[in-house]
Design a protein around this motif. Structure first.
Motif, short mmCIF file in Angstrom:
data_model
loop_
_atom_site.label_atom_id
_atom_site.label_comp_id
_atom_site.label_asym_id
_atom_site.label_seq_id
_atom_site.Cartn_x
_atom_site.Cartn_y
_atom_site.Cartn_z
N ALA A 98 0.85 -1.20 0.00
CA ALA A 98 0.00 0.00 0.00
C ALA A 98 0.88 1.24 0.00
O ALA A 98 1.85 1.33 0.75
N ARG A 99 0.54 2.17 -0.86
CA ARG A 99 1.23 3.46 -0.91
C ARG A 99 0.18 4.57 -0.81
O ARG A 99 -0.90 4.46 -1.38
N PHE A 100 0.55 5.63 -0.08
CA PHE A 100 -0.40 6.71 0.18
C PHE A 100 0.15 8.04 -0.30
O PHE A 100 1.37 8.21 -0.40
N PRO A 101 -0.74 8.99 -0.60
CA PRO A 101 -0.28 10.34 -0.94
C PRO A 101 0.57 10.92 0.17
O PRO A 101 0.44 10.52 1.34
N ALA A 102 1.42 11.87 -0.17
CA ALA A 102 2.35 12.44 0.80
C ALA A 102 1.64 13.06 1.99
O ALA A 102 2.15 13.07 3.11
N ASP A 103 0.42 13.58 1.77
CA ASP A 103 -0.28 14.26 2.86
C ASP A 103 -1.19 13.33 3.66
O ASP A 103 -1.90 13.76 4.55
N ARG A 104 -1.14 12.02 3.33
CA ARG A 104 -1.99 11.08 4.06
C ARG A 104 -1.15 9.85 4.42
O ARG A 104 -0.33 9.40 3.65
N ARG A 105 -1.37 9.34 5.60
CA ARG A 105 -0.56 8.23 6.09
C ARG A 105 -1.41 7.31 6.96
O ARG A 105 -2.01 7.77 7.93
N THR A 106 -1.49 6.05 6.60
CA THR A 106 -2.20 5.08 7.42
C THR A 106 -1.18 4.34 8.27
O THR A 106 -0.28 3.70 7.74
N GLU A 107 -1.31 4.42 9.57
CA GLU A 107 -0.37 3.78 10.47
C GLU A 107 -0.85 2.38 10.85
O GLU A 107 -2.05 2.09 10.85
N LEU A 108 0.10 1.52 11.21
CA LEU A 108 -0.23 0.16 11.60
C LEU A 108 -1.15 0.14 12.81
O LEU A 108 -1.99 -0.75 12.95
N ALA A 109 -1.00 1.13 13.69
CA ALA A 109 -1.81 1.16 14.90
C ALA A 109 -3.30 1.26 14.57
O ALA A 109 -4.15 0.85 15.36
N ALA A 110 -3.61 1.80 13.39
CA ALA A 110 -5.01 1.95 13.01
C ALA A 110 -5.59 0.66 12.44
O ALA A 110 -6.80 0.56 12.25
N LEU A 111 -4.76 -0.33 12.19
CA LEU A 111 -5.21 -1.59 11.64
C LEU A 111 -5.31 -2.64 12.74
O LEU A 111 -4.39 -2.79 13.54
N ASP A 112 -6.39 -3.37 12.78
CA ASP A 112 -6.58 -4.40 13.80
C ASP A 112 -5.93 -5.70 13.33
O ASP A 112 -6.55 -6.50 12.65
N LEU A 113 -4.66 -5.89 13.70
CA LEU A 113 -3.91 -7.07 13.27
C LEU A 113 -3.62 -8.03 14.42
O LEU A 113 -3.00 -9.07 14.21
N THR A 114 -4.08 -7.71 15.61
CA THR A 114 -3.76 -8.50 16.79
C THR A 114 -4.25 -9.93 16.65
O THR A 114 -5.43 -10.19 16.41
N GLY A 115 -3.33 -10.87 16.80
CA GLY A 115 -3.68 -12.28 16.79
C GLY A 115 -4.19 -12.80 15.47
O GLY A 115 -4.76 -13.89 15.40
N ARG A 116 -3.98 -12.07 14.38
CA ARG A 116 -4.49 -12.51 13.08
C ARG A 116 -3.42 -13.15 12.21
O ARG A 116 -3.71 -13.56 11.09
N GLY A 117 -2.19 -13.22 12.70
CA GLY A 117 -1.12 -13.86 11.95
C GLY A 117 -0.58 -13.02 10.80
O GLY A 117 0.12 -13.54 9.93
#
Length: 313
Positions: free
Chosen positions: A129-148
């Motif tokens: 995934a690549r985002f525009p320079a003025d927008r950034r999606t951080e890992l903390a915003a994604l629910d990856l806990t315990g999903r492998g």
């Protein structure tokens, strides 16, 4: 309390095994202190020589370090069991607790120990995934806990490896990421993830270079561009087609706007805030400079490929 009575209390507590604080700290006065210090030294020495990667055998190893001492053997038995439980739990989370390094190793094709591979899914979807320079999606915003899910970053892009069995999770993640930018995916067996990463990387590069709208893309969405750019000589010749437009900034801007509008002249004119007749005049000039008419099907195809080639060479 006098120092003598303090000493006596320590000795009694160690003998009874009743004072959890003295055992927990492993600090006892006099001979008992020396005895435990020697035991700890033997445990450290055993740890330095232990080459195991699994929990089994830790209790026995610690009992051997007790050197026949009943009290220390009991301590080794209890502590060893707790340690085995802890290490086993840690091992179960190892893949997700340190996913960045593991994900990087997998997409780089690095050889991994069998005990690490045993913890992985048979296949993964590579998500870039690549985002525009003025927008950034951080890992903390994604629910990856315990999903492998394994994750890392590479060349400015977010890289996720989603287990092949997690189809719903893959749809959820790609939908969320595509709301902010461009997403490319490729599916491969765990042993072929380096190839899957290379495919997804090329798809993402072509999508961004082609000024496609934000969304989720696979190689089937860029087959023509993928085939054209597979030959370096062809790529270089395509880039040369529009190189003369660099000397005409207005014409370059017009061609880029036309590509972003998927060669819809009405939409391109609106985005440039110019009259349609002005756009048509500029397109005729582009045709004269490049030898390819952007208002024709063949010309639009050649110029679109040329813009992509210019962006990736």
């Amino acid at each position: 309390m006098t120092s003598a009575r303090v000493q006596e209390a320590h000795d009694v507590n160690l003998g009874r095994g009743a004072d959890a604080g003295s055992v927990r700290g492993l600090r006892v006065a006099g001979e008992q202190e020396q005895r435990l210090a020697e035991f700890r030294a033997r445990v450290r020495a055993a740890g330095e020589q232990w080459a195991g990667a699994r929990t089994g055998g830790l209790v026995e190893l610690l009992r051997e370090a007790a050197a026949g001492d009943p009290e220390l053997a009991q301590l080794a038995q209890l502590g060893g069991q707790l340690l085995e439980d802890f290490v086993e739990g840690l091992g179960r989370k190892a893949v997700t607790c340190s996913p960045r390094d593991l994900a990087a190793d997998l997409i780089d094709g690095t050889a991994l120990p069998c005990e690490v591979l045993d913890q992985l899914a048979p296949a993964y979807a590579v998500v870039l995934a690549r985002f525009p320079a003025d927008r950034r999606t951080e890992l903390a915003a994604l629910d990856l806990t315990g999903r492998g899910v394994l994750c890392t970053r590479r060349s400015g892009a977010l890289v996720l490896l989603v287990p092949g069995t997690e189809a719903e999770l893959l749809d959820e993640l790609t939908r969320q990421l595509a709301g902010d930018g461009w997403v490319a995916t490729a599916k491969r067996a765990v042993a072929e993830l380096a190839d899957g990463y290379a495919e997804a990387r090329d798809v993402l590069r072509l999508v961004v270079a082609g000024r496609r709208p934000a969304g989720v893309y696979r190689v089937v969405d860029v087959l023509v561009e993928y085939a054209l750019l597979g030959n370096e000589a062809v790529t270089a010749r395509l880039a040369e087609i529009i190189r003369p437009l660099r000397d005409h900034p207005v014409l370059w801007e017009t061609l880029v706007a036309l590509q972003e509008a998927d060669f819809s002249r009405n939409e391109a004119a609106r985005s440039l805030f110019i009259h349609r007749s002005t756009l048509d005049y500029r397109l005729r000039r582009i045709a004269k400079v490049t030898g390819h008419d952007p208002s024709s099907g063949r010309g639009a195809q050649a110029l679109s490929a040329a813009l992509i080639a210019d962006a990736v060479v």
